[in-house]
Enzyme design. Structure first.
Site: not given
Length: 590
Positions: A110-112
């Site tokens: 996840p890159c948020k």
């Protein structure tokens, strides 16, 4: 020489719907008589819908698994996990791969928390810091799952900002990989160039090569030119075509959003709206008028000299320039030219959140592209043909200097007449007057007309419908008040000034730009929500880019397994042994 098929197994952590796995399945490599055959062992994701999609896209079952530890779970969700929840272990990772060992592990965490769309202050909250640490935990679980027989290659993919905003975390991941015997390299690639896509998608890629198992150099994949978005969309049916399935439906947008898109210049964004003239909340230099085919709406210049009648356009046609200042990099309401490359497809690919609309020249059901077109006085005319009623045979003539010039001019009763000339008969000159002395009172029924061009009120009944009923032979028109309000959601076709339909990409088109499907193919993801579909598509790695990476990795593995330690290539080296040698000399590898 007989061909020998060699199996290359790959496994995916944070797999999403399996777009990266699909690309790896299509990888190809050959060294001598050795030919690579890629096989997916599975994938892990926390989203059950994504895992169901993974089975369809990757061709093998995925595993629903939460990789948070308990502390991270509490920080992210703000509460304790349910009673049946437990922390994932390296043994769980091993079982998710069918108790087999992969040669390549692909992680797309996840890159948020690292994204530039998230403010710096919000990225530092406990919630997003826990999400960031999940990246480190995922790498550790993978390394521990196969510590006795490590995968030959590891590929870690994320947003480019990870290299700066997540620098401390990235250093820990790199140190961990080196402690397990890997040489590493950090690069930023455009996935669009790797896969020859019609979108530009910059991504951070960390590649780890196990030094003992893979002596040959790993080279970077070859790059290809980006394509025009029209090359992909032009092969697809028009949006809304039921034959293409529900993912190709036109998004239902607010009316004011459709109007904004219509007035954004192709190749630009919301800032082009600032050049429009708005007076009292109404566009003063344009009209939005009904078109001539199937309810389309056209944009026409409004000549202040009076070439077009000045009508009340209504608050629904305001070109609202109140987009957030200082945020040009997001390009709200941006419209791509048909010949341009698309921007990166993300989970927030909505028309109000970026350049996610296209100036589509294929306006639906337009049989005569310039029927009843009015040409500007300063423009050149269209081709002169025999059918002047259906081509560009009209001109917006501003030369209205006096009543004597006007064709069929009618002088007011209280005004002077124009010059009396020899031709003052039925077309030009002082030939007609608005005489109030008709002698026909409104209550004299015998003198009333048949209601030609009559318009009924919305709240009154119609007359008897006859076989000859037409707008010009009776009261067969109605004053319909049902114009869209600003916030009404609908699918609208507005022909912009460049004669194209400025519209959002459909979800299926986004999938095609991501190379999840070919333009001629269909796909239906799990669920019924366009927003959920777009998020899962936008989070994925383009299969075409993953295929290019897999092919280069497969070539390196075949070289290693055939005993070769060097292969000449014009491509840049991705992971070189000298880097690892320097690290050993400096005592950085355990």
């Amino acid at each position: 020489m007989n061909r020998v098929d060699v199996e290359i197994r790959h496994f995916h952590l944070f797999s999403g719907i399996g777009m990266g796995a699909k690309g790896f399945n299509r990888g190809s490599a050959r060294v001598g008589n050795l030919t690579a055959k890629f096989r997916c062992l599975g994938g892990i994701d926390v989203d059950p819908a994504a895992v169901r999609d993974f089975g369809r896209v990757a061709g093998v079952p995925g595993t629903v698994m939460d990789l948070f530890d308990r502390e991270q779970y509490r920080a992210f969700h703000g509460e304790e996990p349910p009673a049946d929840w437990r922390e994932a272990t390296p043994q769980d990772i091993h079982r998710a791969a069918g108790n087999e060992r992969p040669h390549i592990v692909f992680l797309s965490a996840p890159c948020k928390g690292f994204s530039g769309l998230l403010s710096e202050s919000k990225s530092k909250t406990d919630k997003y810091q826990a999400l960031n640490r999940l990246t480190l935990r995922g790498v550790w679980l993978m390394l521990e799952a196969w510590q006795q027989d490590p995968p030959e290659l590891v590929l870690f993919e994320n947003v480019p900002r990870l290299a700066t905003r997540g620098r401390a975390l990235l250093d820990q991941i790199t140190a961990m990989l080196r402690s397990y015997g890997y040489a590493t390299a950090e690069t930023t690639h455009d996935c669009g160039e790797l896969g020859g896509l019609a979108q530009s998608r910059k991504r951070f890629l960390l590649v780890a090569r196990h030094l003992e198992k893979v002596p040959p150099l790993l080279y970077q994949p070859q790059t290809r030119p980006l394509r025009a978005v029209g090359d992909v969309l032009g092969r697809m049916p028009l949006p809304g075509d039921l034959r293409a399935g529900p993912m190709h439906r036109v998004p239902s947008l607010q009316w004011k959003t459709w109007v904004r898109l219509a007035f954004v210049e192709a190749g630009s964004d919301w800032r082009s709206l600032n050049r429009l003239a708005v007076a009292d909340g109404v566009l003063s230099d344009y009209l939005i008028v009904p078109g001539h085919h199937n309810g389309q709406i056209g944009v026409m210049a409004h000549d202040p000299s009076g070439t077009f009648a000045d009508v009340e356009a209504g608050s629904f046609s305001v070109a609202d320039p109140r987009a957030r200042r200082g945020a040009a990099q997001y390009q709200q309401y941006g419209v791509r030219r048909w010949s341009d490359t698309s921007g990166a497809v993300t989970g927030q690919s909505a028309p109000g959140g970026g350049s996610h609309s296209v100036a589509d020249p294929r306006c639906p059901n337009v049989l005569h592209n310039n029927a009843f077109r009015v040409v500007r006085y300063s423009d050149h005319a269209q081709a002169v043909t025999g059918g002047t009623g259906s081509v560009g045979g009209c001109v917006a003539d501003p030369r209205r200097s006096g009543p004597a010039f006007g064709k069929y001019a009618v002088a007011p009763w209280e005004s002077a007449a124009g010059t009396v000339i020899a031709g003052s008969t039925t077309g030009q000159g002082a030939y007609a007057v608005a005489d109030p002395r008709s002698g026909m009172a409104a209550d004299r029924e015998a003198y009333q007309s048949g209601g030609h061009y009559g318009v009924l009120r919305w709240d009154e009944p119609s007359g008897a419908v006859s076989a000859a009923a037409c707008h010009d032979n009776g009261r067969w028109s109605v004053a319909d008040h049902r114009l869209p309000v600003c916030t009404e959601h609908l699918a609208a076709v507005i022909l912009s000034e460049d004669a194209t339909w400025h519209r959002p990409f459909t979800t299926l088109e986004l999938a095609a730009l991501q190379s999840l499907v070919d333009p001629e193919e269909q796909i239906e993801l799990d669920g019924l929500s366009d927003q959920a579909w777009r998020e899962r598509i936008g989070n994925g790695v383009p299969p075409a880019a993953a295929e290019a990476i897999a092919s280069e990795m497969g070539r390196t593995l075949l070289l290693a397994w055939s005993g070769e330690t060097f292969a000449l290539s014009m491509a840049p080296v991705w992971v070189r042994p000298t880097v690892a040698a320097l690290m050993v000399a400096q005592g950085n590898i355990a």
